[in-house]
Design an enzyme around this catalytic site. Structure first.
Site, PDB file in Angstrom:
ATOM      1  N   HIS B 117       0.857  -1.181   0.000  1.00  0.00           N
ATOM      2  CA  HIS B 117       0.000   0.000   0.000  1.00  0.00           C
ATOM      3  C   HIS B 117       0.902   1.242   0.000  1.00  0.00           C
ATOM      4  O   HIS B 117       1.993   1.207   0.558  1.00  0.00           O
ATOM      5  CB  HIS B 117      -0.832  -0.056   1.288  1.00  0.00           C
ATOM      6  CG  HIS B 117      -1.922   0.959   1.393  1.00  0.00           C
ATOM      7  ND1 HIS B 117      -1.689   2.249   1.800  1.00  0.00           N
ATOM      8  CD2 HIS B 117      -3.250   0.878   1.146  1.00  0.00           C
ATOM      9  CE1 HIS B 117      -2.837   2.920   1.815  1.00  0.00           C
ATOM     10  NE2 HIS B 117      -3.800   2.109   1.426  1.00  0.00           N
ATOM     11  N   ASP B 194       3.376  -4.360   8.140  1.00  0.00           N
ATOM     12  CA  ASP B 194       2.096  -3.682   7.936  1.00  0.00           C
ATOM     13  C   ASP B 194       0.990  -4.722   8.067  1.00  0.00           C
ATOM     14  O   ASP B 194       0.738  -5.495   7.142  1.00  0.00           O
ATOM     15  CB  ASP B 194       2.082  -3.025   6.559  1.00  0.00           C
ATOM     16  CG  ASP B 194       0.739  -2.391   6.242  1.00  0.00           C
ATOM     17  OD1 ASP B 194      -0.191  -2.478   7.066  1.00  0.00           O
ATOM     18  OD2 ASP B 194       0.606  -1.805   5.148  1.00  0.00           O
ATOM     19  N   GLN B 197      -4.114  -5.299   6.874  1.00  0.00           N
ATOM     20  CA  GLN B 197      -5.070  -6.241   6.281  1.00  0.00           C
ATOM     21  C   GLN B 197      -5.060  -7.601   6.958  1.00  0.00           C
ATOM     22  O   GLN B 197      -5.885  -8.446   6.632  1.00  0.00           O
ATOM     23  CB  GLN B 197      -4.781  -6.429   4.777  1.00  0.00           C
ATOM     24  CG  GLN B 197      -5.047  -5.208   3.922  1.00  0.00           C
ATOM     25  CD  GLN B 197      -6.521  -4.801   3.883  1.00  0.00           C
ATOM     26  OE1 GLN B 197      -7.415  -5.569   4.258  1.00  0.00           O
ATOM     27  NE2 GLN B 197      -6.767  -3.585   3.426  1.00  0.00           N
ATOM     28  N   LYS B 220     -10.365  -0.820  10.276  1.00  0.00           N
ATOM     29  CA  LYS B 220     -10.532  -2.030   9.459  1.00  0.00           C
ATOM     30  C   LYS B 220     -10.866  -3.221  10.346  1.00  0.00           C
ATOM     31  O   LYS B 220     -11.003  -4.341   9.870  1.00  0.00           O
ATOM     32  CB  LYS B 220      -9.244  -2.309   8.673  1.00  0.00           C
ATOM     33  CG  LYS B 220      -8.925  -1.241   7.627  1.00  0.00           C
ATOM     34  CD  LYS B 220      -7.754  -1.663   6.740  1.00  0.00           C
ATOM     35  CE  LYS B 220      -7.095  -0.502   6.044  1.00  0.00           C
ATOM     36  NZ  LYS B 220      -7.737  -0.103   4.792  1.00  0.00           N
ATOM     37  N   CYS B 360      -4.747   2.278  -3.774  1.00  0.00           N
ATOM     38  CA  CYS B 360      -3.538   2.818  -3.141  1.00  0.00           C
ATOM     39  C   CYS B 360      -2.365   1.869  -3.271  1.00  0.00           C
ATOM     40  O   CYS B 360      -1.548   1.742  -2.347  1.00  0.00           O
ATOM     41  CB  CYS B 360      -3.775   3.135  -1.668  1.00  0.00           C
ATOM     42  SG  CYS B 360      -4.956   4.443  -1.424  1.00  0.00           S
TER      43      CYS B 360
HETATM   44  C1  LIG Z   1      -2.161  -3.014   3.399  1.00  0.00           C
HETATM   45  C2  LIG Z   1      -2.549  -1.657   3.902  1.00  0.00           C
HETATM   46  N1  LIG Z   1      -1.652  -0.905   4.544  1.00  0.00           N
HETATM   47  C3  LIG Z   1      -1.949   0.304   5.027  1.00  0.00           C
HETATM   48  C4  LIG Z   1      -3.198   0.843   4.879  1.00  0.00           C
HETATM   49  C5  LIG Z   1      -3.436   2.211   5.393  1.00  0.00           C
HETATM   50  O1  LIG Z   1      -4.400   2.237   6.377  1.00  0.00           O
HETATM   51  P1  LIG Z   1      -4.997   3.646   6.841  1.00  0.00           P
HETATM   52  O2  LIG Z   1      -5.578   4.277   5.632  1.00  0.00           O
HETATM   53  O3  LIG Z   1      -6.019   3.277   7.837  1.00  0.00           O
HETATM   54  O4  LIG Z   1      -3.860   4.435   7.391  1.00  0.00           O
HETATM   55  C6  LIG Z   1      -4.189   0.080   4.223  1.00  0.00           C
HETATM   56  C7  LIG Z   1      -5.591   0.536   4.090  1.00  0.00           C
HETATM   57  O5  LIG Z   1      -5.991   1.258   3.252  1.00  0.00           O
HETATM   58  C8  LIG Z   1      -3.843  -1.185   3.709  1.00  0.00           C
HETATM   59  O6  LIG Z   1      -4.743  -1.917   3.046  1.00  0.00           O
END
Ligand SMILES: Cc1ncc(COP(=O)(O)O)c(C=O)c1O
Ligand SMILES: Cc1ncc(COP(=O)(O)O)c(C=O)c1O
Lengths: 159, 405, 405, 159
Positions: B117, B194, B197, B220, B360
């Site tokens: 992401h 990270d 997910q 999430k 993203c």
């Molecule tokens: C794999 C992953 N990392 C990071 C994020 C970032 O999360 P947030 O937008 O809650 O900061 C997301 C979600 O969009 C994600 O799917």
């Protein structure tokens, strides 16, 4: 269901599946790229202008059905017109999208009038206006080449 | 058809009638979480950590108990290793600004993967730019797996940080975090995992994963927006300079000097989001009550149904592994001749919520040669009815767009 | 005794029976704000800015309408000048990391005041440390006013940023922000106004104040925790590099390049706190409905009562101005022979909530020669009964502590 | 109202208003500063140790009634005792604060036992334990001079 109706519309589908103006011109006077980065929509608009009149035009690039069909319908309208008339069409279209156009305005827009209901689909407004605002930017800046940003104010409803 | 006994806990379904298939973007909130926020506001709303009176003490306890709950949830050694942030993105930025910018030297490498992401790419690029380090990318096979050769080639001396997603938000695959951590540690790198997910869907244990840092977002995981988590190994956090500066993160400030507060407060400047933390506490407890077995079973079963239906549609293409069990409830797909935005808008006509775009994760899509995809993603409240309704409506899309069958 | 028609809108009073006199730390939330959060979660919960489907569009509208509401509230030119953050502290850090660290050169000065909250001091120290600039302090008289001589001596060429609080959270005085801004602009500095304590209580207009940047927190203004505001003049924000990096703040990302999103998204990385913003929107609307006149009148009237009662107690000392009208509902005090923590704990026995300590303004207390004070602070829901009950109980404190009368 | 009762307690008030051990020693063996930065409580503990026995002790600095009285009562208990016994008192006190002490333990703590109810006032726990944990740190580290940090684990209940 307003949305399915729009997508079921044969006019929209025709312009998307079989656009009249998709391709590149041999000697364009102006080329401008328009993008909706959040959507991935990306079009190149090419105009051939002689004595202030748009004698030919085309678009290329990729995008959703709405951005493609809207641009194709736009080119149907403006080819053969002078710049002022083209800008006037663009104004009417933008008004329609904002839900502020008169029935007469919408009639003038001919087939492009089928997109009137897009004002109820705010997420797609920026797709519908992509070609139009790229055109307007070309006319207003009189650029011969360039890049038209996603315009946030324009697309306020389409965030 | 099997009933889902938990669905009724989520008021949005009765309220709106949506078929919600976008849980990888954000999850829905169960009644207990919604009620927790109200309860906090009506019964103990006060600025925590500051007051010496009843409701402030209750607010503080609510906030700190949430930290304890998170600690247990991810198997940390101490609640001091749990920092509350706004979301996973801020957690990653905290590590990038505070840790990476302090330790990276010119020529060092931050290794991440091309399937991350943006939030697990851009902070490292920022840190690399400031320090003269560089960012490199592990590149997966098309099903999302990494070959040993790829890992061995890139996890080498000079790599100081390895930042890897546990589960891809596009492909749904689980990355071999433990293996990557071991290799990273062997070359002297620290790992940043990270878990945005993964934490909502499977047991995440920082020790088992070998994570030196780990991040996830509350929203999430059925908690409210505005609360995220950073786990960091205590020795690392102790050494790091604070990130945001301000109230609550200091022990004292004089005209010319300041002394930082102890962990975790050193990293929590300003008034904390105690309501959000309280909501997260309740969400984790709700999640534990449901259990990861139920989640896994539900997601796998429903994903299999999508795969079975998809197999009958030659124009429907699923990204990533051919095995539904390797998708963790995430199905990214394309339909020949139909732009993903059109797919999403058409399905919206039937109140089906899916995501369309680059998720993203543009570098991954670029790598896979796509500019945009549609994505359906599942969570514990989804039902067979949801996915069957979705696939039924999918079958109409090309017709609606003017293609024959 | 005059009735307060708004008090009933705040469920915490009926639920807990507290006498809440700590609104400068955080305010209570009215029912409309509590309901707004629930409504969001039950009717439109989705990740805003991303989805192309109904509830995501509603969530986006809720979020962006809140931006519009804030824009109107503080008289900004455009909603693009409004950045949502977590709290005032984060807003100030954003300016320090992104603006100050970019523009400051060795030898430059950041000027702030010795009466600031730590959140308006420590970020500037951080920026100064990184750039070789220095931080200097305007020093007030004991009633909180600044002499012209002091202003003229310190607002001079070489000062690049003047960061000033609008209302002190200890003394309650209003600083002459407009005058300071004019002087700052004359020497080429930009102004950062900390409106954390003013925005909830009086009309704050960025133009009238001459603020180039202005910050406040939602939670002190009846909104939920976890949502704050940064206003920045567009030209400044456009030039600044992004702060946090990640999802939503980019236009595109490729393997090697990235292009930032337009304002305000450039500064909002990761999933936004849409529920918080929606709550803030409702809070501002509620506030407007109450009206600043009512707030001013209520706070002045109740402060006067405290002052009158205090005048009969020789051991009770109020910090700052002798005029209750210069306190904006904030009364910091000491009682001879009784430590402020003991004051607070004793009052807690009667469910009276006041603050005791350094109020995150240690340099000011050091300057005033105090190490800790007690503070009662008012807001629109307070009543004459609240302050009379408080002062009645104050009168018993020295007796309880074993002093004769 | 547990809290007002505590504050009304003459023992507490006596130790706060007229402490027996406030001041400085002439030749302390050990000095340690203990602070609760969030509260502003700040004490200097001085011990005179001869052959492992605490022969004299004092404290100075400022703080709330609870930290002052608690420290004064502590010194009453430990003066004349050896280090082990002093540490043993500290353990009992900490157990009492956590609500884990037996009635016997509390009896042993003599006057300091009046602070047993502080476990219901978590915000003040760190005031009550300030002197005690400074003492413990001195004994355990065998420092002759230094600074005892606020200990978060100890004060978990007193956040
Ligand atoms: C794999 C992953 N990392 C990071 C994020 C970032 O999360 P947030 O937008 O809650 O900061 C997301 C979600 O969009 C994600 O799917
Ligand atoms: C004057 C002032 N500035 C800044 C802040 C910081 O606000 P927050 O803790 O919400 O970031 C506060 C509140 O504590 C304050 O009173």
């Amino acid at each position: 269901m307003a949305i399915n109706n729009l997508y079921n519309n044969t006019i929209l589908n025709e312009h998307n599946l079989r656009p009249s103006h998709k391709g590149k011109l041999d000697n364009p006077t102006m080329i401008l790229e328009g993008v909706n980065p959040t959507c991935g929509d990306d079009i190149f608009l090419e105009l051939q202008i002689e004595d202030g009149v748009i004698t030919d035009a085309s678009f290329s690039g990729s995008g959703c059905a709405i951005s493609q069909a809207s641009t194709d319908m736009m080119l149907d309208l403006i080819i053969g017109e002078d710049k002022e008339t083209a800008l006037d069409f663009a104004d009417k279209f933008m008004r329609m999208i904002r839900g502020e156009a008169s029935e007469e305005d919408i009639d003038d827009l001919d087939e492009a009038g089928i997109l009137r209901d897009i004002s109820h689909m705010p997420a797609r407004v920026k797709c519908a206006v992509l070609g139009w605002r790229t055109l307007r930017e070309m006319m207003e800046k009189d650029t011969t080449e360039g890049y038209a940003h996603e315009d946030h104010d324009e697309c306020a409803a389409g965030r | 058809m099997k009933e889902n006994q938990f669905r009724k806990d989520f008021p949005i379904f009765a309220e709106t009638g949506v078929t919600y298939l976008d849980s990888a973007a954000t999850s829905q909130r169960p009644q207990v979480v919604i009620d927790a926020e109200r309860e906090f506001n009506e019964k103990m709303n006060a600025n925590p950590l500051r007051g010496l009176y009843g409701i402030s003490i209750e607010a503080t306890d609510a906030y700190e108990n949430a930290r304890e709950t998170v600690k247990e949830f991810i198997g940390a050694d101490s609640a001091r290793e749990i920092i509350f942030t706004r979301n996973a993105s801020e957690s990653l930025n905290l590590v990038a600004y505070s840790y990476a910018c302090s330790v990276l030297k010119p020529g060092d490498t931050v290794l991440t993967t091309i399937m991350e992401h943006h939030s697990n790419i851009l902070p490292w690029r920022m840190a690399a730019e400031r320090t003269g380090a560089r960012v490199e990318y592990l590149e997966p096979e098309h099903d999302g797996t990494f070959t040993d050769a790829e890992l061995q080639k890139k996890i080498v001396k000079g790599v100081k940080i390895v930042a890897v997603g546990h589960v891809s938000n596009v492909l749904g695959c689980i990355n071999p975090v433990k293996k990557i951590s071991d290799m990273a540690h062997a070359v002297g790198a620290v790992t940043v995992v990270d878990a945005a997910q993964s934490a909502p869907h499977m047991k995440v244990d920082v020790k088992e994963l070998g994570a030196d840092f780990l991040v996830f977002s509350g929203h999430k995981l059925m908690a409210p927006f505005g609360i995220g988590v950073l786990y960091g190994r205590r020795e690392l956090l102790e050494e790091m300079p604070p990130f945001l500066r301000g109230g609550e993160m200091i022990e004292y400030v004089t005209h010319d000097t300041e002394k930082w507060a102890e962990l975790p407060h050193k990293f929590e400047a300003g008034t904390v989001n105690a309501t959000g933390a309280y909501g997260l506490d309740r969400a984790i407890k709700y999640l534990k009550n449901v259990g990861f077995d139920f989640i896994r079973e539900t997601e796998d079963r429903l994903t299999s149904i999508i795969f079975e239906e998809a197999a009958t549609l030659p124009y429907f293409h699923i990204l990533g592994s051919d095995d539904p069990k390797n998708h963790n409830g995430i199905v990214s797909f394309t339909i020949d001749g139909v732009h993903p935005h059109d797919i999403s808008s058409i399905l919206d006509g039937d109140k089906i919520c899916i995501r369309a775009g680059h998720h993203c994760a543009q570098p991954l899509l670029e790598y896979l040669g796509e500019s945009s995809t549609a994505r359906a993603s599942l969570y514990l409240y989804n039902t067979e009815e949801d996915v069957r309704f979705f696939m039924d409506k999918v079958k109409n899309i090309r017709g609606i767009m003017g293609y024959g069958n």
